[in-house]
Design an enzyme around this catalytic site. Structure first.
Site, PDB file in Angstrom:
ATOM      1  N   LYS A  48       0.797  -1.198   0.000  1.00  0.00           N
ATOM      2  CA  LYS A  48       0.000   0.000   0.000  1.00  0.00           C
ATOM      3  C   LYS A  48       0.843   1.267   0.000  1.00  0.00           C
ATOM      4  CE  LYS A  48      -3.002  -2.318   3.308  1.00  0.00           C
ATOM      5  NZ  LYS A  48      -3.426  -2.297   4.718  1.00  0.00           N
ATOM      6  N   GLY A  49       2.083   1.130   0.389  1.00  0.00           N
ATOM      7  CA  GLY A  49       2.909   2.304   0.684  1.00  0.00           C
ATOM      8  C   GLY A  49       3.066   3.303  -0.453  1.00  0.00           C
ATOM      9  N   GLU A 105       7.607   2.708  -5.954  1.00  0.00           N
ATOM     10  CA  GLU A 105       7.654   2.259  -4.558  1.00  0.00           C
ATOM     11  C   GLU A 105       7.766   3.453  -3.619  1.00  0.00           C
ATOM     12  OE1 GLU A 105       7.152  -0.006  -2.576  1.00  0.00           O
ATOM     13  OE2 GLU A 105       8.024  -1.937  -3.078  1.00  0.00           O
ATOM     14  N   ASP A 106       7.310   3.256  -2.397  1.00  0.00           N
ATOM     15  CA  ASP A 106       7.532   4.290  -1.386  1.00  0.00           C
ATOM     16  C   ASP A 106       8.947   4.212  -0.838  1.00  0.00           C
ATOM     17  OD1 ASP A 106       6.810   1.825  -0.292  1.00  0.00           O
ATOM     18  OD2 ASP A 106       6.119   2.710   1.577  1.00  0.00           O
ATOM     19  N   ASP A 109      14.423  -0.696   0.799  1.00  0.00           N
ATOM     20  CA  ASP A 109      15.097  -0.935   2.076  1.00  0.00           C
ATOM     21  C   ASP A 109      16.159  -2.023   1.869  1.00  0.00           C
ATOM     22  OD1 ASP A 109      15.599  -0.940   4.790  1.00  0.00           O
ATOM     23  OD2 ASP A 109      13.717  -1.857   5.376  1.00  0.00           O
ATOM     24  N   LYS A 138      16.985   3.659   1.368  1.00  0.00           N
ATOM     25  CA  LYS A 138      17.894   3.478   2.514  1.00  0.00           C
ATOM     26  C   LYS A 138      19.062   2.608   2.044  1.00  0.00           C
ATOM     27  CE  LYS A 138      14.745   3.508   6.509  1.00  0.00           C
ATOM     28  NZ  LYS A 138      14.125   2.613   7.525  1.00  0.00           N
ATOM     29  N   PHE A 159      13.284   4.819  11.376  1.00  0.00           N
ATOM     30  CA  PHE A 159      11.905   4.386  11.152  1.00  0.00           C
ATOM     31  C   PHE A 159      11.098   5.592  10.683  1.00  0.00           C
ATOM     32  CE2 PHE A 159       8.947   0.875  12.633  1.00  0.00           C
ATOM     33  CZ  PHE A 159       7.892   1.320  11.840  1.00  0.00           C
ATOM     34  N   VAL A 160      10.664   5.548   9.425  1.00  0.00           N
ATOM     35  CA  VAL A 160       9.962   6.703   8.870  1.00  0.00           C
ATOM     36  C   VAL A 160       8.489   6.387   8.586  1.00  0.00           C
ATOM     37  CG1 VAL A 160      11.906   7.999   7.935  1.00  0.00           C
ATOM     38  CG2 VAL A 160      10.954   6.104   6.604  1.00  0.00           C
ATOM     39  N   ASP A 166       3.644   3.561   6.841  1.00  0.00           N
ATOM     40  CA  ASP A 166       2.863   3.370   8.065  1.00  0.00           C
ATOM     41  C   ASP A 166       3.687   2.899   9.254  1.00  0.00           C
ATOM     42  OD1 ASP A 166       3.308   0.667   6.993  1.00  0.00           O
ATOM     43  OD2 ASP A 166       1.892   0.050   8.547  1.00  0.00           O
ATOM     44  N   ARG A 172      -0.157   6.789   7.326  1.00  0.00           N
ATOM     45  CA  ARG A 172       0.077   6.870   5.872  1.00  0.00           C
ATOM     46  C   ARG A 172      -0.424   8.203   5.315  1.00  0.00           C
ATOM     47  NH1 ARG A 172       1.329   1.550   4.083  1.00  0.00           N
ATOM     48  NH2 ARG A 172       0.286  -0.106   5.209  1.00  0.00           N
TER      49      ARG A 172
HETATM   50  C1  PRP Z   1       7.508  -1.866   2.208  1.00  0.00           C
HETATM   51  C2  PRP Z   1       7.737  -1.086   0.930  1.00  0.00           C
HETATM   52  C3  PRP Z   1       8.359  -2.082   0.020  1.00  0.00           C
HETATM   53  C4  PRP Z   1       9.127  -2.985   0.972  1.00  0.00           C
HETATM   54  C5  PRP Z   1      10.560  -2.566   0.961  1.00  0.00           C
HETATM   55  O1  PRP Z   1       6.278  -2.520   2.100  1.00  0.00           O
HETATM   56  O2  PRP Z   1       6.567  -0.556   0.395  1.00  0.00           O
HETATM   57  O3  PRP Z   1       7.410  -2.820  -0.713  1.00  0.00           O
HETATM   58  O4  PRP Z   1       8.580  -2.790   2.280  1.00  0.00           O
HETATM   59  O5  PRP Z   1      11.317  -3.351   1.800  1.00  0.00           O
HETATM   60  P1  PRP Z   1      12.551  -4.221   1.291  1.00  0.00           P
HETATM   61  O6  PRP Z   1      13.373  -3.393   0.351  1.00  0.00           O
HETATM   62  O7  PRP Z   1      13.296  -4.518   2.573  1.00  0.00           O
HETATM   63  O8  PRP Z   1      12.013  -5.465   0.665  1.00  0.00           O
HETATM   64  P2  PRP Z   1       5.511  -3.169   3.343  1.00  0.00           P
HETATM   65  O9  PRP Z   1       5.768  -4.647   3.367  1.00  0.00           O
HETATM   66  O10 PRP Z   1       5.858  -2.410   4.597  1.00  0.00           O
HETATM   67  O11 PRP Z   1       3.985  -3.001   2.973  1.00  0.00           O
HETATM   68  P3  PRP Z   1       3.090  -1.683   2.758  1.00  0.00           P
HETATM   69  O12 PRP Z   1       3.625  -0.986   1.528  1.00  0.00           O
HETATM   70  O13 PRP Z   1       1.722  -2.225   2.548  1.00  0.00           O
HETATM   71  O14 PRP Z   1       3.210  -0.837   4.002  1.00  0.00           O
END
Ligand code: PRP
Length: 186
Positions: A48-49, A105-106, A109, A138, A159-160, A166, A172
């Site tokens: 969802k991000g 993507e948001d 990581d 990051k 942690f953002v 979220d 969000r």
């Molecule tokens: C977050 C973000 C990416 C993923 C990145 O999604 O939107 O999809 O984590 O992390 P990574 O590079 O370590 O794989 P999340 O699983 O938190 O779901 P959301 O977008 O629904 O909050």
């Protein structure tokens, strides 16, 4: 403004104005990159991000484009994603061979999610040209060789929340990216 709701924010990392400027700038880069391509452009938002960033970016892009979404989840995810990705909602389009695919993507990581996704889109949907656009990166956390093609902000390992991101599904909706107070999650 609900002061209690935003009381969890230690400090603002990217203000709404800063985000707006970066979205415009990245949109110009994306337009230049795809300007001469014969293929159709598909923005692929990962829920969802990405939802807030996606909405702002697509409004800013002066290019013909289509949009689609996937919802992915990292099985066993605590604070850190794993390589075990589960598709919670899949792509509507089956054949992506005729598209330039821009993943939106948001946050990038560890890179586990996108590393899996790029391979999946090639393998299962015939995608050939795949680029990555992310609001936040990051780089210190990277575990997989995944690189951002169009990025707005490179940030430290904190942690953002906000602008799509979220904490326990809240925040969000904040119109900026903020650092969550440690005492909230420790
Ligand atoms: C977050 C973000 C990416 C993923 C990145 O999604 O939107 O999809 O984590 O992390 P990574 O590079 O370590 O794989 P999340 O699983 O938190 O779901 P959301 O977008 O629904 O909050």
């Amino acid at each position: 403004m609900n002061l209690d709701y935003e009381n969890v924010v230690e400090r603002v990392l990217c203000s709404g104005e800063e985000i707006s400027e970066r979205v415009k700038s990245v949109a110009r880069d994306i337009e230049k990159y795809y300007a001469d391509s014969d293929k159709k452009l598909l923005l692929l938002g990962i829920l969802k991000g990405s939802v807030v960033f996606m909405a702002d970016l697509m409004k800013e892009l002066k290019l013909p484009l289509e949009v689609d979404f996937m919802k992915l989840s990292s099985y066993g995810k605590g604070a850190v994603s794993t390589g075990n990705i589960v598709i919670k909602a899949g792509l509507e389009k089956k054949d992506l061979s005729g598209y330039n695919v821009l993943i939106v993507e948001d946050i990038l990581d560890t890179g586990n999610t996108l590393y899996w996704l790029v391979d999946y889109l090639k393998r299962e949907h015939g995608a050939q040209d795949i680029k990555i656009c992310t609001l936040l990166d990051k780089p210190d956390r990277r575990e997989k060789p995944i690189f951002v093609d169009f990025g707005c902000f490179s940030i430290p390992d904190e942690f953002v929340i906000g602008y799509g991101l979220d904490y326990n599904e809240l925040y969000r909706d904040l119109p900026y990216v903020g650092v969550l107070k440690r005492e909230v999650y420790e």
